[in-house]
Scaffold this active site. Structure first.
Site, mmCIF file in Angstrom:
data_model
loop_
_atom_site.group_PDB
_atom_site.id
_atom_site.type_symbol
_atom_site.label_atom_id
_atom_site.label_comp_id
_atom_site.label_asym_id
_atom_site.label_seq_id
_atom_site.Cartn_x
_atom_site.Cartn_y
_atom_site.Cartn_z
ATOM 1 N N LYS A 182 0.818 -0.990 0.394
ATOM 2 C CA LYS A 182 -0.036 0.046 -0.508
ATOM 3 C C LYS A 182 1.046 0.926 0.012
ATOM 4 O O LYS A 182 1.193 1.907 0.814
ATOM 5 C CB LYS A 182 -0.346 -0.049 1.166
ATOM 6 C CG LYS A 182 -1.918 0.597 1.137
ATOM 7 C CD LYS A 182 -2.067 2.065 0.549
ATOM 8 C CE LYS A 182 -1.829 2.791 2.503
ATOM 9 N NZ LYS A 182 -1.738 4.592 1.372
ATOM 10 N N GLY A 235 6.348 5.143 7.765
ATOM 11 C CA GLY A 235 5.499 6.292 8.263
ATOM 12 C C GLY A 235 5.578 7.189 9.720
ATOM 13 O O GLY A 235 6.151 7.769 10.207
ATOM 14 N N GLY A 240 1.635 5.428 13.089
ATOM 15 C CA GLY A 240 2.157 3.924 12.958
ATOM 16 C C GLY A 240 1.946 3.514 14.804
ATOM 17 O O GLY A 240 1.586 2.608 14.883
ATOM 18 N N GLU A 257 8.584 1.807 11.297
ATOM 19 C CA GLU A 257 10.275 2.658 10.971
ATOM 20 C C GLU A 257 9.166 4.039 10.852
ATOM 21 O O GLU A 257 8.429 4.682 10.409
ATOM 22 C CB GLU A 257 10.667 2.111 9.489
ATOM 23 C CG GLU A 257 11.600 0.905 9.461
ATOM 24 C CD GLU A 257 12.501 1.009 10.038
ATOM 25 O OE1 GLU A 257 12.907 2.198 10.731
ATOM 26 O OE2 GLU A 257 13.015 0.089 9.975
ATOM 27 N N CYS A 291 13.627 10.612 6.766
ATOM 28 C CA CYS A 291 13.277 10.820 8.711
ATOM 29 C C CYS A 291 14.403 10.538 9.388
ATOM 30 O O CYS A 291 14.057 11.279 10.356
ATOM 31 C CB CYS A 291 12.944 9.146 8.289
ATOM 32 S SG CYS A 291 14.121 7.914 8.066
ATOM 33 N N GLU A 392 9.115 16.747 14.912
ATOM 34 C CA GLU A 392 9.728 15.999 13.315
ATOM 35 C C GLU A 392 9.060 17.459 12.401
ATOM 36 O O GLU A 392 7.846 17.033 12.312
ATOM 37 C CB GLU A 392 8.990 14.708 13.529
ATOM 38 C CG GLU A 392 9.492 14.421 11.945
ATOM 39 C CD GLU A 392 9.526 13.114 11.569
ATOM 40 O OE1 GLU A 392 8.173 12.723 11.931
ATOM 41 O OE2 GLU A 392 10.463 12.057 10.793
HETATM 42 P P1 NAD Z 1 2.012 9.033 6.889
HETATM 43 O O1 NAD Z 1 2.339 8.023 8.137
HETATM 44 O O2 NAD Z 1 1.696 9.761 7.290
HETATM 45 O O3 NAD Z 1 1.560 7.075 6.154
HETATM 46 C C1 NAD Z 1 2.429 6.932 5.466
HETATM 47 C C2 NAD Z 1 1.097 5.612 5.068
HETATM 48 O O4 NAD Z 1 0.712 5.331 5.711
HETATM 49 C C3 NAD Z 1 1.117 6.084 3.839
HETATM 50 O O5 NAD Z 1 0.663 5.201 2.793
HETATM 51 C C4 NAD Z 1 -0.115 6.445 4.779
HETATM 52 O O6 NAD Z 1 -1.298 6.000 3.301
HETATM 53 C C5 NAD Z 1 -0.506 5.118 5.265
HETATM 54 N N1 NAD Z 1 -2.117 5.168 6.598
HETATM 55 C C6 NAD Z 1 -1.717 6.061 7.040
HETATM 56 N N2 NAD Z 1 -2.618 6.476 7.765
HETATM 57 C C7 NAD Z 1 -3.121 5.030 7.770
HETATM 58 C C8 NAD Z 1 -3.671 4.189 8.648
HETATM 59 N N3 NAD Z 1 -4.873 4.503 9.751
HETATM 60 N N4 NAD Z 1 -3.644 3.244 8.300
HETATM 61 C C9 NAD Z 1 -2.720 2.165 7.529
HETATM 62 N N5 NAD Z 1 -2.185 3.068 6.919
HETATM 63 C C10 NAD Z 1 -2.179 4.301 7.154
HETATM 64 O O7 NAD Z 1 3.907 9.186 6.853
HETATM 65 P P2 NAD Z 1 4.305 10.390 5.863
HETATM 66 O O8 NAD Z 1 3.774 12.342 5.658
HETATM 67 O O9 NAD Z 1 3.566 9.282 3.938
HETATM 68 O O10 NAD Z 1 5.980 9.843 5.640
HETATM 69 C C11 NAD Z 1 6.059 10.838 6.477
HETATM 70 C C12 NAD Z 1 6.833 10.208 7.387
HETATM 71 O O11 NAD Z 1 6.930 8.957 7.180
HETATM 72 C C13 NAD Z 1 7.322 11.208 9.052
HETATM 73 O O12 NAD Z 1 7.452 11.434 10.285
HETATM 74 C C14 NAD Z 1 8.895 10.698 8.685
HETATM 75 O O13 NAD Z 1 9.899 10.518 9.301
HETATM 76 C C15 NAD Z 1 8.416 8.722 8.325
HETATM 77 N N6 NAD Z 1 9.672 8.160 7.776
HETATM 78 C C16 NAD Z 1 10.337 7.419 8.568
HETATM 79 C C17 NAD Z 1 11.138 6.426 8.085
HETATM 80 C C18 NAD Z 1 12.069 5.469 8.920
HETATM 81 O O14 NAD Z 1 12.977 4.721 7.919
HETATM 82 N N7 NAD Z 1 12.188 5.312 9.852
HETATM 83 C C19 NAD Z 1 11.344 7.023 6.191
HETATM 84 C C20 NAD Z 1 10.548 7.368 5.874
HETATM 85 C C21 NAD Z 1 9.894 8.152 6.328
#
Ligand code: NAD
Length: 499
Positions: A182, A235, A240, A257, A291, A392
């Site tokens: 997804k 994400g 998370g 992550e 991240c 963040e």
């Molecule tokens: P996000 O959490 O908004 O979305 C990430 C993914 O999760 C998307 O595909 C989204 O559609 C899905 N999602 C959102 N809510 C959900 C739910 N309730 N159930 C299931 N899926 C859901 O994050 P973003 O804005 O896309 O990305 C930025 C974040 O990701 C930042 O906080 C960043 O630090 C983190 N990130 C972490 C790493 C790592 O490896 N630690 C790497 C890259 C990004």
């Protein structure tokens, strides 16, 4: 300069080896962040598509070609996929840039490196070995098997879609799992394009499926689906946390992550010019949308003024513009909501008394076109308890905090909810090892920053996540251990006592 696609392309989702629209027949737009205009239509999947995709993944896991495939043959498929990605790396990188606005130079490097995960984990596929236990019971043969954890839901964010997908997909496939991917609603195209290469590589139908759509509907349906055994999520922290709660209800296995508020510690003996470059790379590369962004600079009093002067001078020269242009150094922010969030974080930092010494506003340079650009921003005189030092931002915003001795630097570095990464800049070897021990973070880079490898475990302490991706230990995240007991004795002992 790489060409961007013109017009609006309509994509299908990929379920059970077949391409097609979503059950609803609806689509949503994905936007090119430099043009601030839609360029593709993506199927809006819902719980019905998720159900089909999980069913296809379960079928492939339990019956048929993939379920019975020798691990060496699985490894070969992974390596073949790696070769195909290498062949199409220019195209895949351009797609990533059009979707997320990161620099072509960066994304081409990433896509060209992705095959290494497939080669590495493809090589590991037939080295998943159990053990014969020297068991302490007479006439008993006992051994362990490491079996695929099952159907994996892999959910990814928008900042490095293919790389972060591969961090999950390569070890999961090597372990023999099947997946439902997804991708982020902002950057689905590259994951869909990758599926063309899956087909070409010869993976059986249903081994990998892609559902597209929004977190709160398709993501939610996937993470709560009873047919999913494991969730691998990258994400934001709040998503998370929500997913961890729903995973707990059905005891799904979980890798998270999440975000970070990583510190760069610059000691008074640091090689200053190198440290300046390293701190720039930590916060302004990828427009700070990583991240591992080194968003807190902790700098020793003795070199604070000199460092800041050199840092601002270098940051000011960063070339902004079209991310397709290989000369560009800072591209747009990926999404409009993220652009607004960064600007509001900047305002709250000002309101709390941080001193803006560079940037601090949207960039309106002619070379930025109609894209969502934020000027590289530096706040000095930040206190670590200010919001800008704790939250963040996920944008090009650096907080500068002073320290006067090593213990204070470690205390400030650890004074955060997160623990993803840290940078240490020093020439003193004793300090290098001490810092690596004292900093609570999953990656500590010394005299370097933003280095990743298929061989190196990556993940977070504290609110930065659970589990590790890459390196040999990543494959364990996709395996269950089974212990097998075979009694070859003649007689069953007393049935009323533990053996
Ligand atoms: P996000 O959490 O908004 O979305 C990430 C993914 O999760 C998307 O595909 C989204 O559609 C899905 N999602 C959102 N809510 C959900 C739910 N309730 N159930 C299931 N899926 C859901 O994050 P973003 O804005 O896309 O990305 C930025 C974040 O990701 C930042 O906080 C960043 O630090 C983190 N990130 C972490 C790493 C790592 O490896 N630690 C790497 C890259 C990004």
């Amino acid at each position: 300069m790489m060409e961007r696609r013109t017009g609006t392309t309509t994509f299908d989702c990929f379920i059970g080896g077949k391409w097609g629209p979503s059950e609803s027949g609806e689509y949503f737009e994905t936007t090119d962040p430099f043009m601030a205009a839609p360029w593709a239509l993506i199927p809006k999947c819902d719980a019905r598509d998720v159900d089909k995709a999980v069913g296809a993944a379960r079928q492939a896991l339990e019956y048929g070609e993939w379920a019975n495939m020798h691990p060496s043959a699985r490894g070969l498929l992974l390596r073949r996929l790696g070769d195909l990605i290498m062949r199409d790396a220019d195209h895949l990188a351009a797609v990533e840039v059009q979707d997320n606005g990161k620099l072509y130079a960066e994304m081409r490097g990433q896509v060209g490196y992705i095959p290494q995960w497939l080669y590495y984990f493809g090589g590991l596929a037939d080295k998943i070995e159990g053990a014969v236990l020297p068991i302490d019971k007479p006439d008993m043969f006992s051994y362990t098997r490491h079996e695929p954890v099952g159907v994996v839901a892999a959910i990814t964010p928008w900042n490095s879609p293919l790389l972060l997908t591969m961090w999950k997909l390569a070890p999961a496939l090597a372990a023999g799992c099947t997946l439902v991917l997804k991708p982020s609603e902002f950057t689905s195209v590259s994951t869909l394009e990758l599926m063309r290469l899956f087909e070409e590589a010869g993976f059986p139908a249903g081994v990998v499926n892609v559902v597209t759509g929004f977190g709160q509907d398709v993501g939610e349906a996937l993470t709560t689906h009873p047919g999913v055994d494991k969730i691998a999520f990258t994400g934001g922290e709040s998503s998370g946390r929500h997913i961890a709660h729903s995973a707990a209800d059905s005891f799904k296995r979980l890798t998270l992550e999440l975000g970070g508020k990583s510190a760069q510690l610059v000691f008074s003996d640091a090689e200053i010019d190198n440290a300046v470059r390293g701190v720039v790379s930590g916060i302004f590369a990828a427009t700070g949308q990583t991240c591992i962004a080194g968003s807190r600079l902790l700098v020793h009093d003795a070199i604070h003024d000199e460092f800041l002067e050199k840092f601002v001078a270098l940051a000011q020269t960063a070339r902004m513009g079209d991310p397709m242009n290989t000369e560009t150094e800072v591209g747009p922010v990926t999404t409009r909501p993220q652009f607004d969030k960064i600007l509001s974080c900047i305002e709250s930092a000002r309101a709390e008394g941080a001193e803006c010494v560079l940037g601090g506003k949207a960039a309106n340079r002619p070379e930025c076109g109609s894209g969502w650009f934020v000027e590289p921003t530096v706040f000095a005189n930040v206190k670590n308890d200010m919001t800008i030092a704790q939250q963040e931002v996920f944008g090009p915003v650096l907080s500068v905090i002073r320290f006067s001795d090593d213990e204070e630097a470690y205390r400030i570095a650890n004074d955060t909810a997160y623990g993803l990464a840290a940078g240490v800049w020093t020439k003193d070897h004793k300090r290098m090892f001490t810092a690596a021990r004292k900093i609570r973070a999953g990656s500590v880079w010394t005299n370097c920053y933003r280095a990743v490898s298929y061989m190196a475990p990556f993940g977070g302490f504290k609110a930065s996540g659970i589990g590790r991706e890459s390196g040999q230990e990543a494959i364990r995240e996709y395996l269950e251990t089974k212990c097998v007991w075979i009694d070859y004795g003649d007689e069953q002992p007393n049935p009323f006592v533990l053996r």
